[in-house]
Design an enzyme around this catalytic site. Structure first.
Site, PDB file in Angstrom:
ATOM      1  N   HIS A  55       0.872  -1.173   0.000  1.00  0.00           N
ATOM      2  CA  HIS A  55       0.000   0.000   0.000  1.00  0.00           C
ATOM      3  C   HIS A  55       0.910   1.224   0.000  1.00  0.00           C
ATOM      4  CE1 HIS A  55      -4.311   1.392   1.030  1.00  0.00           C
ATOM      5  NE2 HIS A  55      -3.612   2.490   0.806  1.00  0.00           N
ATOM      6  N   ASN A  72      -2.275  -2.453  -3.658  1.00  0.00           N
ATOM      7  CA  ASN A  72      -3.421  -1.558  -3.518  1.00  0.00           C
ATOM      8  C   ASN A  72      -3.377  -0.473  -4.588  1.00  0.00           C
ATOM      9  OD1 ASN A  72      -5.736  -0.443  -1.880  1.00  0.00           O
ATOM     10  ND2 ASN A  72      -4.401   1.344  -2.040  1.00  0.00           N
ATOM     11  N   GLU A  73      -4.436  -0.354  -5.368  1.00  0.00           N
ATOM     12  CA  GLU A  73      -4.620   0.749  -6.314  1.00  0.00           C
ATOM     13  C   GLU A  73      -3.377   1.011  -7.159  1.00  0.00           C
ATOM     14  OE1 GLU A  73      -6.070   4.113  -4.093  1.00  0.00           O
ATOM     15  OE2 GLU A  73      -7.900   3.089  -3.509  1.00  0.00           O
ATOM     16  N   TYR A 125     -14.930   5.566  -4.481  1.00  0.00           N
ATOM     17  CA  TYR A 125     -15.264   6.783  -3.734  1.00  0.00           C
ATOM     18  C   TYR A 125     -16.196   7.712  -4.500  1.00  0.00           C
ATOM     19  CZ  TYR A 125     -11.643   5.392  -0.478  1.00  0.00           C
ATOM     20  OH  TYR A 125     -10.914   4.689   0.447  1.00  0.00           O
ATOM     21  N   GLU A 144     -12.511  -0.777  -0.161  1.00  0.00           N
ATOM     22  CA  GLU A 144     -12.477   0.595   0.376  1.00  0.00           C
ATOM     23  C   GLU A 144     -13.705   1.350  -0.113  1.00  0.00           C
ATOM     24  OE1 GLU A 144      -9.024   3.044  -0.285  1.00  0.00           O
ATOM     25  OE2 GLU A 144      -7.667   1.372   0.119  1.00  0.00           O
TER      26      GLU A 144
HETATM   27  O1  IFM Z   1      -6.541   7.036   1.980  1.00  0.00           O
HETATM   28  C1  IFM Z   1      -6.659   6.522   0.702  1.00  0.00           C
HETATM   29  C2  IFM Z   1      -6.166   5.100   0.649  1.00  0.00           C
HETATM   30  O2  IFM Z   1      -4.855   4.979   1.093  1.00  0.00           O
HETATM   31  C3  IFM Z   1      -6.216   4.568  -0.767  1.00  0.00           C
HETATM   32  N1  IFM Z   1      -7.526   4.773  -1.332  1.00  0.00           N
HETATM   33  C4  IFM Z   1      -8.121   6.064  -1.217  1.00  0.00           C
HETATM   34  C5  IFM Z   1      -8.083   6.533   0.226  1.00  0.00           C
HETATM   35  C6  IFM Z   1      -8.733   7.927   0.339  1.00  0.00           C
HETATM   36  O3  IFM Z   1      -8.046   8.832  -0.455  1.00  0.00           O
END
Ligand code: IFM
EC number: 3.2.1.21
Length: 465
Positions: free
Chosen positions: A122, A166-167, A297, A369
């Site tokens: 991450h 992650n991402e 999000y 998330e």
């Molecule tokens: O805080 C981040 C996270 O580390 C990765 N995804 C988005 C979140 C909010 O910006």
């Protein structure tokens, strides 16, 4: 069979965090430096000069935090492992004290009846690896696989659920293209090479975890963007296709089809010829995974740049294709926004789950998330009243439940985040937690949303409000 208003009984309720955002203790027990230590110490990169210390001092307070997880009725906890704690140089000698921390954490979670969900990467790349070129270099993917082996051998007897990366879009493009994240480079060709090596690292780590012989479910957490054309105008549709290509399909096509999308390769041919892709890489990347984590999000609305529309100031969790393609612009739809300026659109969650259910061939999906930042404060009654956040969660979870009832294989949901934490370039100024953290005293206060979430997690039904 669940009632229409309920979540299935085996639906997994969790909350998520990441190592650099919560642990603090950045010099404890032999931890090496990461690119985020360097970036945060560079003046002007992180708001207010905030750094990874003290964060939530979770490194020392993990037992208290597991107590909170129990009180919140969590069935699972998604956390990430700090590569520089395990391998301070990024490779070579293992730092046993670093491994011991995660050992204690995992044991304490299991004792509390909470399933550990571990993310290997991450964003806290060991600085020595960045000094040798970072993710644009193939060697970083190979070192990542070695690191995955060390961790999976040590914890795989107790951790059954793994996320590799992650991402990857954020690591590649915010890190190497627009430089808003560590390591802060601005080089689109490097970002494209990083994209491939992050994906390769994922594939190699899947192999590494499986080859330990421990039973493991392996996936990754992907922030697929929900991209909508602003209108039916041909320029808008073209802009949406391009944005979808470099935000989504450049990741999902290699993962699920074993190839890079032809239109994207054409769009970016003037920047990179992708000659870093070697024989066998795409087979490694597309090896079947057990589940896909979906981070959502906000949606993104794009229009042709010749349409004279005002650009929306989106970045970060949403965000434009950072190569600043002249043919497209991100626009606002005038929806309510969170403190991040991200528009609130729960329908986007349904849409992304529906699309990925199709593209990933029916594997299990988890929302790994979802959440929001608002300006929180502790009231005189000692509570944190955050009705906007509860509204956000309820609306998105209603969309999630609709997805489940429509037969989309969504098996669980992780709130982002368990705790207020270090929100990258925004430092401690953005609070995403369902638990408030006073950074001076390290006192934790469960926000009203946290209490609401606990009831939902405990009953599988939306609480009365
Ligand atoms: O805080 C981040 C996270 O580390 C990765 N995804 C988005 C979140 C909010 O910006």
């Amino acid at each position: 069979m669940s009632k229409p208003d309920d979540f299935p009984e085996d639906f997994l309720w969790g909350a998520a965090t990441a190592s650099f955002q919560i642990e603090g203790a950045t010099t404890a027990d032999g931890r090496g430096r990461s690119i985020w230590d360097t970036f945060a110490e560079t003046p002007g990169k992180v708001l207010n000069g905030d750094t990874g210390d003290p964060a939530d001092d979770h490194y020392h307070r993990y037992a208290e935090d597991i107590g909170l997880m129990r009180a919140l009725n969590l069935g699972a906890y998604r956390f990430s492992i700090a590569w520089p704690r395990i391998l301070p140089e990024g490779e070579g000698k293992v730092n046993q004290a670093g491994l011991d921390f995660y050992d204690r954490l995992v044991d304490a979670l299991l004792e509390a009846g909470i399933r550990p969900w571990a993310t290997l990467y991450h964003w806290d790349l060991p600085q020595p690896l960045e000094d040798r070129g970072g993710w644009p270099e193939r060697d970083t993917a190979l070192r990542f696989a070695d690191y995955a082996t060390v961790v999976a051998e040590a914890l795989g007897d107790r951790v059954g659920d793994w996320m590799t990366i992650n991402e990857p879009w954020c690591s590649a493009f915010l890190g190497y293209d627009n430089g808003h994240h560590a390591p802060g480079r601005r080089d689109t060709a490097a970002a494209l090479a990083a994209t491939h090596h992050l994906l390769l690292g994922h594939g190699l780590a899947v192999e590494a975890i499986r080859s330990t012989g421990h039973p493991a479910r392996v996936g990754l957490a992907h922030n697929q963007a929900v991209i909508r054309a602003n209108g039916a105008h041909a320029a808008d549709v073209r802009a949406a296709r391009r944005a979808d290509g470099v935000r989504n399909r450049i990741f999902t096509d290699p993962l699920f089809k074993g190839s890079y999308p032809a239109d994207v390769l054409k769009d970016i041919a003037h920047i990179s010829d992708f000659s870093f892709v070697r024989e066998g890489d795409l087979a490694t990347i597309s090896a079947p995974i057990d589940f896909l984590g979906v981070n959502y999000y906000t949606p993104e609305f794009v229009a042709g740049s010749d349409r004279g529309l005002d650009p929306a100031g989106v970045d970060g969790g949403g965000g434009a294709w950072p190569g600043a393609e002249p043919e497209e612009v991100h626009v606002s739809q005038g929806l309510p926004v969170t403190q991040m300026g991200w528009e609130i659109d729960p329908r986007g969650l349904y849409d992304v789950l529906q699309r990925l259910a199709g593209e990933s061939g029916g594997i299990d999906l988890y929302v790994t998330e979802n959440g929001c930042a608002f300006e929180d404060r502790v009231s005189e009654d000692g509570a944190v009243h955050d009705p906007e956040r509860t509204d956000y969660y309820e609306a998105h979870l209603r969309a999630a439940r609709e997805a489940v009832h429509a037969g989309i294989p969504l098996r669980g949901y992780f709130a982002w985040s368990l705790l207020d934490n270090f929100e990258w370039a925004w430092g401690y100024s953005r609070r995403f937690g369902i638990v408030y953290v006073d950074y001076e005293t390290q006192e934790r206060v469960v926000k009203d949303t946290g209490h609401w979430y606990a009831e939902l997690a405990g009953t599988g039904r939306f609480p009365e409000r």
